[in-house]
Design a protein around this motif. Structure first.
Motif, PDB file in Angstrom:
ATOM      1  N   UNK A   1       0.797  -1.216   0.000  1.00 43.06           N
ATOM      2  CA  UNK A   1       0.000   0.000   0.000  1.00 43.06           C
ATOM      3  C   UNK A   1       0.835   1.273   0.000  1.00 43.06           C
ATOM      4  N   UNK A   2       2.158   1.133   0.046  1.00 41.70           N
ATOM      5  CA  UNK A   2       2.992   2.323  -0.061  1.00 41.70           C
ATOM      6  C   UNK A   2       2.817   2.927  -1.442  1.00 41.70           C
ATOM      7  N   UNK A   3       2.881   4.237  -1.518  1.00 35.74           N
ATOM      8  CA  UNK A   3       2.678   4.932  -2.784  1.00 35.74           C
ATOM      9  C   UNK A   3       3.691   4.567  -3.847  1.00 35.74           C
ATOM     10  N   UNK A   4       4.935   4.343  -3.465  1.00 38.16           N
ATOM     11  CA  UNK A   4       5.964   4.059  -4.456  1.00 38.16           C
ATOM     12  C   UNK A   4       5.712   2.747  -5.189  1.00 38.16           C
ATOM     13  N   UNK A   5       5.221   1.738  -4.495  1.00 42.69           N
ATOM     14  CA  UNK A   5       4.981   0.442  -5.128  1.00 42.69           C
ATOM     15  C   UNK A   5       3.836   0.559  -6.126  1.00 42.69           C
ATOM     16  N   UNK A   6       2.783   1.237  -5.744  1.00 48.23           N
ATOM     17  CA  UNK A   6       1.641   1.416  -6.648  1.00 48.23           C
ATOM     18  C   UNK A   6       2.063   2.227  -7.860  1.00 48.23           C
ATOM     19  N   UNK A   7       2.815   3.312  -7.649  1.00 52.00           N
ATOM     20  CA  UNK A   7       3.290   4.133  -8.766  1.00 52.00           C
ATOM     21  C   UNK A   7       4.162   3.326  -9.712  1.00 52.00           C
ATOM     22  N   UNK A   8       5.018   2.495  -9.150  1.00 57.92           N
ATOM     23  CA  UNK A   8       5.883   1.665  -9.975  1.00 57.92           C
ATOM     24  C   UNK A   8       5.075   0.663 -10.789  1.00 57.92           C
ATOM     25  N   UNK A   9       4.070   0.068 -10.186  1.00 57.41           N
ATOM     26  CA  UNK A   9       3.230  -0.892 -10.908  1.00 57.41           C
ATOM     27  C   UNK A   9       2.503  -0.218 -12.068  1.00 57.41           C
ATOM     28  N   UNK A  10       1.972   0.973 -11.824  1.00 57.74           N
ATOM     29  CA  UNK A  10       1.293   1.719 -12.884  1.00 57.74           C
ATOM     30  C   UNK A  10       2.283   2.065 -13.995  1.00 57.74           C
ATOM     31  N   UNK A  11       3.486   2.470 -13.621  1.00 59.34           N
ATOM     32  CA  UNK A  11       4.497   2.825 -14.620  1.00 59.34           C
ATOM     33  C   UNK A  11       4.866   1.630 -15.485  1.00 59.34           C
ATOM     34  N   UNK A  12       4.967   0.449 -14.889  1.00 57.07           N
ATOM     35  CA  UNK A  12       5.313  -0.740 -15.664  1.00 57.07           C
ATOM     36  C   UNK A  12       4.202  -1.069 -16.654  1.00 57.07           C
TER      37      UNK A  12
END
Length: 135
Positions: free
Chosen positions: A10-21
């Motif tokens: 649920x950390x923002x960085x993991x979600x952002x990274x998933x969206x970027x991929x």
């Protein structure tokens, strides 16, 4: 154990990274289509393309075999990378930097207190030791 995993996900960085991929993968398909349908034919104008569509130079080896250096694939990969990098920069990085500048202008950051220098700390320690020795 599951609680720690949930916090990590649920950390923002993991979600952002998933969206970027996901966006990057989808965008790569578009770039590959542009390169194969526009760039490769343009490269073929300047280099001799063989039957398999590989562009490059053919050299006769010492044993009589022909060796083809597929320079066209390298050029296509470089152009694909540059196209992706340019689009990512202008579509994602520039707007995000503008947004961050706008947010920083709205909420000026509080300046951190400057820390004392090493020499100032040593002087304070020396003075404290002298006071303790005098008592």
């Amino acid at each position: 154990m599951l609680k720690g995993f949930k916090e990590f996900i649920t950390k923002g960085n993991v979600i952002d990274l998933a969206v970027a991929v996901v966006i990057g993968t989808a965008f790569t398909a578009i770039v590959n289509a542009v390169v194969s349908s526009i760039i490769n034919p343009l490269v073929s104008l300047f280099f001799d393309a063989d039957a398999t569509g590989k562009v490059g130079w053919t050299i006769h080896g010492i044993y009589g075999q022909e060796v083809t250096f597929p320079v066209g694939e390298l050029i296509s990969a470089i152009i694909s990378f540059l196209a992706v990098a340019v689009v990512v920069y202008f579509v994602f990085v520039v707007p995000m930097n503008k947004y961050k500048e706008h947010q920083a202008a709205k909420n000026p950051a509080v300046e951190e207190e400057t820390l004392p220098s090493e020499q100032e700390l040593l002087i304070e320690i020396r003075d404290a030791l002298r006071r303790n020795a005098a008592n």
